[in-house]
Every structure is written in C-alpha cells, then in structure tokens.
Write a protein that holds these residues in place. Structure first.
Motif, PDB file in Angstrom:
ATOM      1  N   VAL A   1      43.573  44.166  45.829  1.00  0.00           N
ATOM      2  CA  VAL A   1      43.214  45.175  44.833  1.00  0.00           C
ATOM      3  C   VAL A   1      44.260  46.292  44.798  1.00  0.00           C
ATOM      4  CG1 VAL A   1      41.497  46.902  44.219  1.00  0.00           C
ATOM      5  CG2 VAL A   1      40.765  44.646  44.912  1.00  0.00           C
ATOM      6  N   ALA A   2      44.807  46.655  45.969  1.00  0.00           N
ATOM      7  CA  ALA A   2      45.848  47.679  46.022  1.00  0.00           C
ATOM      8  C   ALA A   2      47.077  47.246  45.215  1.00  0.00           C
ATOM      9  CB  ALA A   2      46.243  47.952  47.473  1.00  0.00           C
TER      10      ALA A   2
ATOM     11  N   GLU B   1      48.370  36.305  38.179  1.00  0.00           N
ATOM     12  CA  GLU B   1      47.856  37.250  39.170  1.00  0.00           C
ATOM     13  C   GLU B   1      48.287  36.803  40.572  1.00  0.00           C
ATOM     14  OE1 GLU B   1      46.307  40.177  39.372  1.00  0.00           O
ATOM     15  OE2 GLU B   1      46.366  39.814  41.529  1.00  0.00           O
ATOM     16  N   SER B   2      48.973  37.698  41.297  1.00  0.00           N
ATOM     17  CA  SER B   2      49.556  37.290  42.582  1.00  0.00           C
ATOM     18  C   SER B   2      48.519  36.807  43.589  1.00  0.00           C
ATOM     19  CB  SER B   2      50.400  38.402  43.200  1.00  0.00           C
ATOM     20  OG  SER B   2      50.239  39.615  42.561  1.00  0.00           O
ATOM     21  N   ALA B   3      47.315  37.401  43.569  1.00  0.00           N
ATOM     22  CA  ALA B   3      46.292  36.976  44.529  1.00  0.00           C
ATOM     23  C   ALA B   3      45.895  35.517  44.269  1.00  0.00           C
ATOM     24  CB  ALA B   3      45.064  37.880  44.446  1.00  0.00           C
ATOM     25  N   PHE B   4      45.851  35.109  43.004  1.00  0.00           N
ATOM     26  CA  PHE B   4      45.510  33.723  42.692  1.00  0.00           C
ATOM     27  C   PHE B   4      46.667  32.771  43.032  1.00  0.00           C
ATOM     28  CE2 PHE B   4      42.288  35.213  39.252  1.00  0.00           C
ATOM     29  CZ  PHE B   4      41.352  35.427  40.248  1.00  0.00           C
TER      30      PHE B   4
ATOM     31  N   ALA C   1      41.700  36.526  46.694  1.00  0.00           N
ATOM     32  CA  ALA C   1      41.371  36.039  45.353  1.00  0.00           C
ATOM     33  C   ALA C   1      39.986  36.506  44.923  1.00  0.00           C
ATOM     34  CB  ALA C   1      41.466  34.507  45.320  1.00  0.00           C
ATOM     35  N   MET C   2      39.031  36.570  45.889  1.00  0.00           N
ATOM     36  CA  MET C   2      37.681  37.026  45.546  1.00  0.00           C
ATOM     37  C   MET C   2      37.677  38.495  45.145  1.00  0.00           C
ATOM     38  SD  MET C   2      34.874  35.349  48.022  1.00  0.00           S
ATOM     39  CE  MET C   2      34.159  33.759  47.615  1.00  0.00           C
ATOM     40  N   ALA C   3      38.494  39.308  45.830  1.00  0.00           N
ATOM     41  CA  ALA C   3      38.543  40.734  45.506  1.00  0.00           C
ATOM     42  C   ALA C   3      39.016  40.945  44.071  1.00  0.00           C
ATOM     43  CB  ALA C   3      39.457  41.461  46.491  1.00  0.00           C
TER      44      ALA C   3
END
Lengths: 159, 159
Positions: free
Chosen positions: A104-105, B50-53, B101-103
C-alpha cells in the motif's frame, strides 16, 4: 559450558534487538500523521485510515509483546519447542504485515495511473517518511526473527 | 516400514496439492483482465499494471517450479535438510506475496476515501473476481506449505 553460555547471550541479544525493532515500528507508525490542503480537498494521513497499516501496527505490537515475554521464557529448556513454534508464527506475522503495508505504501508513493489512484506522498511527505521508517524497522524485525529461527534449528536439531 | 510409506504418501499428496494451488494461482492471475469506460476515462485492469500483483505472479510461479522439482528430490534422504530450508523460504515467499496482493486488492475493492482513491471493482468486476480466485488459491498454497513444514519438523526432529 562456554558454548551454552555463548549461545544464550547470542539468542538474548537477537531477542532484545527484535524487541527494540518491533517497538520502534509500532510507535513510529502510530505517531505518524500529516495533512495538506490541495484545492478544495483536504488530505489527511494517519495509519488508522488504511487497513494494511492498521494490520501492521497490530502485528508489530503483538510481536513486541511476545518478544518481551519470551525473554523470560527462553532460558527454560522445557519451553524450547513451544518457543520455536511461536517464533515461527511471529516471523510469519511480521513478514505478512510488512508485505501488506509495503504494497500500500508503494501505491501511496507511486500511485497507479491505470486505476486512477494518485500518489499522495508529495502532499503528506512527513507521514510518508515516518511510515517508511516504521516499515524499515518492521522489515529488520522480520529478518531478526528469521535469524533466531535458523539459529535455533541449527543449534537444537542439526548439531 | 508402514509408517515410512504412509509418511511419504502424505507428504507427496501435500506437495501435489501445493503444486496445483500455485499453478492455478499463477494462471488465473495472469489471464485476468477487464476494461470499462467511465465518462471519458477508460479503466483497464491487468495484473501487470500493479507491482504487488506482478510480485504475486512471480512468487507463485517460482513456488510452482520449486513444488515440481521437489517432488523428485524429496524421496532422497540426503536432501532432507536442504529441502526443509527451501520449504521455509518458499512458505515465506508465498505469505509475503499473498499479503502484498491482498492489501492492494482491498484498496481496489473498498478504495480509500482519505487518499482520494476510488474503488474500481464495480467497473472491472470480471478482473476482481478472477484476482480474488487467484488470491484464495495462493493463500491455500501458503497454508499447505506451512503444513508441510510443521509435519517435517514433527516427524524428523521431534519424534
């Protein structure tokens, strides 16, 4: 006998470091806040406005509580298996919460143009800097717990 | 002898489940895409935006590759310590990527009014549903790896 004392001192130092890091992460994240006025929109930034940061604070607080309690438990051998399982649980809790808060950051810092989410760290730089500090501290705590785990596996089971 | 065979079958089943779950998570996330037109703004949703994904896909792909290779390694006792360390690394990689990814998925679903981020799952529901499926599969894979770890600790060191 010397090896055993050395082992205890080493583990105790790691646990003290973990306590410091988790406590610092909790306090730095909880006290971080900033606000800014952009056109007619007031940006306010606090950890409690974002669930991932709330999860981070709760996880770091639990980990620092555990780190404190385990300082007294770890000297007794009868608890060694329980302590190892709890160390593993705490390590995973720390990894999970640091990863969630970092994701999120990252959105806060870079935004996501495809989703129409603007970066906010330009407006609330003070909050972002303090949150970054808390995340680094949380990451250090997670690494220290991994070291504790590997060290106890190594000394108790593989030697 | 019977216990040993039983142990091998149980571990092998868990590893096959982990392979299926990580492979499913990778494929479902990679193939998820959707787009929608809102006023003059075109929403497009893909994991690579999206980098988290992206981190999630890379981590699940690494974990499925490892799960496949370890099916052949795990029968040899000489590798048992290495396999246990790698199991731990993979478990942590999975926990970390699923949490990240959940966040971000949470922000996509609920938005964050304080930061001015609007929820997007109303517009790109197909993407959101498929990503949710991938996240559940990834979470299952992480849990299976924890079971594998606890089971191998239990049988190899605590029995």
């Amino acid at each position: 006998m010397i090896t055993k004392t050395w082992k205890m001192i080493f583990t105790l130092s790691l646990r003290l470091l973990a306590l410091t890091a988790t406590l610092a992460a909790t306090l730095v994240m909880v006290t971080a806040h900033d606000s800014a006025e952009v056109l007619n929109f007031t940006f306010k930034a606090k950890y409690s406005y974002e669930s991932a940061f709330k999860y981070f604070v709760v996880a770091e607080a639990i980990a620092s509580g555990y780190s404190l309690i385990v300082l007294f438990l770890s000297s007794k051998n009868s608890f060694s298996r329980l302590v190892m399982i709890l160390d593993m649980v705490v390590a995973m809790l720390l990894i999970s919460s640091v990863s969630a808060a970092m994701a999120v950051a990252q959105v806060g810092k870079k935004g996501n143009s495809h989703a129409g989410w603007l970066p906010i760290c330009g407006e609330v730089a003070k909050f972002c800097n303090q949150a970054t500090g808390a995340l680094i501290s949380g990451l250090l705590a997670a690494i220290i717990y991994l070291l504790i785990l590997i060290y106890s596996l190594h000394t108790d089971y593989w030697s």
